[in-house]
Design a protein around this motif. Structure first.
Motif, PDB file in Angstrom:
ATOM      1  N   MET A 199      -6.546  80.930  73.744  1.00 43.09           N
ATOM      2  CA  MET A 199      -7.917  81.390  73.643  1.00 43.09           C
ATOM      3  C   MET A 199      -8.015  82.679  72.825  1.00 43.09           C
ATOM      4  N   GLU A 200      -7.021  83.565  72.906  1.00 41.45           N
ATOM      5  CA  GLU A 200      -7.081  84.834  72.198  1.00 41.45           C
ATOM      6  C   GLU A 200      -7.230  84.653  70.693  1.00 41.45           C
ATOM      7  N   SER A 201      -6.592  83.649  70.122  1.00 40.46           N
ATOM      8  CA  SER A 201      -6.655  83.477  68.680  1.00 40.46           C
ATOM      9  C   SER A 201      -7.785  82.548  68.248  1.00 40.46           C
ATOM     10  N   GLU A 202      -8.562  82.029  69.190  1.00 45.30           N
ATOM     11  CA  GLU A 202      -9.634  81.100  68.842  1.00 45.30           C
ATOM     12  C   GLU A 202     -10.693  81.749  67.951  1.00 45.30           C
ATOM     13  N   TRP A 203     -10.856  83.063  68.025  1.00 45.74           N
ATOM     14  CA  TRP A 203     -11.856  83.733  67.204  1.00 45.74           C
ATOM     15  C   TRP A 203     -11.572  83.529  65.720  1.00 45.74           C
ATOM     16  N   ARG A 204     -10.301  83.429  65.353  1.00 43.16           N
ATOM     17  CA  ARG A 204      -9.966  83.244  63.939  1.00 43.16           C
ATOM     18  C   ARG A 204     -10.473  81.901  63.413  1.00 43.16           C
ATOM     19  N   SER A 205     -10.272  80.861  64.188  1.00 46.94           N
ATOM     20  CA  SER A 205     -10.741  79.542  63.748  1.00 46.94           C
ATOM     21  C   SER A 205     -12.265  79.489  63.715  1.00 46.94           C
ATOM     22  N   ARG A 206     -12.909  80.124  64.674  1.00 46.76           N
ATOM     23  CA  ARG A 206     -14.377  80.146  64.682  1.00 46.76           C
ATOM     24  C   ARG A 206     -14.919  80.958  63.512  1.00 46.76           C
ATOM     25  N   LEU A 207     -14.292  82.085  63.246  1.00 43.31           N
ATOM     26  CA  LEU A 207     -14.722  82.922  62.128  1.00 43.31           C
ATOM     27  C   LEU A 207     -14.565  82.167  60.809  1.00 43.31           C
ATOM     28  N   THR A 208     -13.422  81.545  60.623  1.00 44.86           N
ATOM     29  CA  THR A 208     -13.165  80.788  59.396  1.00 44.86           C
ATOM     30  C   THR A 208     -14.147  79.634  59.253  1.00 44.86           C
ATOM     31  N   ALA A 209     -14.341  78.878  60.319  1.00 46.81           N
ATOM     32  CA  ALA A 209     -15.272  77.745  60.275  1.00 46.81           C
ATOM     33  C   ALA A 209     -16.681  78.213  59.927  1.00 46.81           C
ATOM     34  N   ALA A 210     -17.125  79.292  60.533  1.00 45.30           N
ATOM     35  CA  ALA A 210     -18.474  79.789  60.262  1.00 45.30           C
ATOM     36  C   ALA A 210     -18.630  80.221  58.811  1.00 45.30           C
ATOM     37  N   TRP A 211     -17.615  80.886  58.259  1.00 46.59           N
ATOM     38  CA  TRP A 211     -17.679  81.295  56.850  1.00 46.59           C
ATOM     39  C   TRP A 211     -17.743  80.081  55.932  1.00 46.59           C
ATOM     40  N   LEU A 212     -16.962  79.061  56.234  1.00 48.86           N
ATOM     41  CA  LEU A 212     -16.984  77.846  55.408  1.00 48.86           C
ATOM     42  C   LEU A 212     -18.314  77.113  55.551  1.00 48.86           C
ATOM     43  N   ILE A 213     -18.848  77.063  56.755  1.00 50.91           N
ATOM     44  CA  ILE A 213     -20.158  76.448  56.980  1.00 50.91           C
ATOM     45  C   ILE A 213     -21.225  77.196  56.189  1.00 50.91           C
ATOM     46  N   GLY A 214     -21.169  78.514  56.227  1.00 48.23           N
ATOM     47  CA  GLY A 214     -22.142  79.314  55.487  1.00 48.23           C
ATOM     48  C   GLY A 214     -21.989  79.181  53.987  1.00 48.23           C
ATOM     49  N   ALA A 215     -20.768  79.202  53.515  1.00 43.62           N
ATOM     50  CA  ALA A 215     -20.526  79.095  52.070  1.00 43.62           C
ATOM     51  C   ALA A 215     -21.070  77.777  51.523  1.00 43.62           C
ATOM     52  N   ASP A 216     -20.942  76.717  52.303  1.00 40.67           N
ATOM     53  CA  ASP A 216     -21.393  75.394  51.872  1.00 40.67           C
ATOM     54  C   ASP A 216     -22.811  75.077  52.361  1.00 40.67           C
ATOM     55  N   ARG A 217     -23.413  76.012  53.061  1.00 39.24           N
ATOM     56  CA  ARG A 217     -24.780  75.881  53.590  1.00 39.24           C
ATOM     57  C   ARG A 217     -24.969  74.586  54.379  1.00 39.24           C
ATOM     58  N   ARG A 218     -24.100  74.363  55.301  1.00 40.82           N
ATOM     59  CA  ARG A 218     -24.188  73.168  56.161  1.00 40.82           C
ATOM     60  C   ARG A 218     -25.124  73.471  57.328  1.00 40.82           C
ATOM     61  N   GLN A 219     -26.403  73.351  57.045  1.00 41.93           N
ATOM     62  CA  GLN A 219     -27.448  73.784  57.969  1.00 41.93           C
ATOM     63  C   GLN A 219     -27.519  72.995  59.267  1.00 41.93           C
ATOM     64  N   HIS A 220     -26.898  71.850  59.334  1.00 45.37           N
ATOM     65  CA  HIS A 220     -26.946  71.092  60.580  1.00 45.37           C
ATOM     66  C   HIS A 220     -26.168  71.786  61.702  1.00 45.37           C
ATOM     67  N   PHE A 221     -25.417  72.847  61.357  1.00 39.97           N
ATOM     68  CA  PHE A 221     -24.714  73.633  62.370  1.00 39.97           C
ATOM     69  C   PHE A 221     -25.534  74.837  62.855  1.00 39.97           C
ATOM     70  N   ARG A 222     -26.746  74.990  62.337  1.00 41.86           N
ATOM     71  CA  ARG A 222     -27.570  76.170  62.623  1.00 41.86           C
ATOM     72  C   ARG A 222     -27.673  76.482  64.113  1.00 41.86           C
ATOM     73  N   ASP A 223     -28.110  75.522  64.909  1.00 49.06           N
ATOM     74  CA  ASP A 223     -28.347  75.793  66.334  1.00 49.06           C
ATOM     75  C   ASP A 223     -27.049  76.058  67.093  1.00 49.06           C
ATOM     76  N   VAL A 224     -25.992  75.378  66.711  1.00 46.27           N
ATOM     77  CA  VAL A 224     -24.688  75.622  67.345  1.00 46.27           C
ATOM     78  C   VAL A 224     -24.256  77.059  67.061  1.00 46.27           C
ATOM     79  N   LEU A 225     -24.368  77.482  65.804  1.00 47.34           N
ATOM     80  CA  LEU A 225     -23.973  78.848  65.440  1.00 47.34           C
ATOM     81  C   LEU A 225     -24.872  79.875  66.117  1.00 47.34           C
ATOM     82  N   GLY A 226     -26.161  79.592  66.167  1.00 53.46           N
ATOM     83  CA  GLY A 226     -27.091  80.506  66.835  1.00 53.46           C
ATOM     84  C   GLY A 226     -26.770  80.660  68.312  1.00 53.46           C
TER      85      GLY A 226
END
Length: 133
Positions: free
Chosen positions: A1-28
Motif C-alpha cells: 500500500m505504501e508505494s501505491e501512490w506512485r502508480s496512482r500518480l502515474t496513472a493520473a498524469w497519463l489520463i490527464g495527458a491523454d485527456r481521458r475524461q471518462h475517468f473524471r468522476d473517479v479522479l474527483g
C-alpha cells in the motif's frame, strides 16, 4: 500500500495527458478522499487538462473541504492552481470566492508553516503537455 501512490500518480498524469475524461468522476472522488500522499497532484493535473465545469466542481469540493482543515497540508496548492487554470481557460470565476481576503484560501494558507500565494503553475504544466503532443 505504501508505494501505491506512485502508480496512482502515474496513472493520473497519463489520463490527464491523454485527456481521458471518462475517468473524471473517479479522479474527483479519489482527490476528495485524499487517501494517499502525492497522488492528488496527478488528479489535479488531470482535472485541469479536462478543463470543464464538472472538473471545476470537483476541485472546488476538494478545496472547500480541505481548506477548512489547516492541519492538513495535502494538495491544496495543486488544486487551487488547477482551478485557476480552468477559470482562465473557461472564463469562469470558481476560484475567486475562495481567494477573497480572509476567505478559505487565506485562512488555510496563513496557518501554514511556510505560507505562499496561489500559483498558476498548472498553466505551464498544461502548456508543456500540449507542446509534447
Amino acid at each position: 500500500m505504501e508505494s501505491e501512490w506512485r502508480s496512482r500518480l502515474t496513472a493520473a498524469w497519463l489520463i490527464g495527458a491523454d485527456r481521458r475524461q471518462h475517468f473524471r468522476d473517479v479522479l474527483g472522488d479519489l482527490l476528495l478522499a485524499s487517501q494517499l500522499c502525492f497522488s492528488g497532484q496527478g488528479y489535479c493535473f488531470a482535472l485541469a487538462r479536462f478543463c470543464t465545469e464538472e472538473d471545476a466542481l470537483h476541485l472546488t469540493a476538494y478545496l472547500e473541504r480541505y481548506l477548512q482543515q489547516p492541519d492538513c497540508q495535502y494538495d491544496q496548492h495543486w488544486a487551487i492552481s488547477a482551478l485557476l487554470h480552468i477559470d482562465s481557460q473557461a472564463g469562469t470565476e470558481h476560484a475567486s470566492r475562495l481567494l477573497v481576503p480572509e476567505g478559505l484560501w487565506h485562512q488555510w494558507n496563513d496557518a501554514q508553516y511556510r505560507p505562499s500565494p496561489p500559483s498558476r503553475f498548472m498553466d505551464e504544466l498544461c502548456a508543456l503537455t500540449d507542446s509534447l503532443r
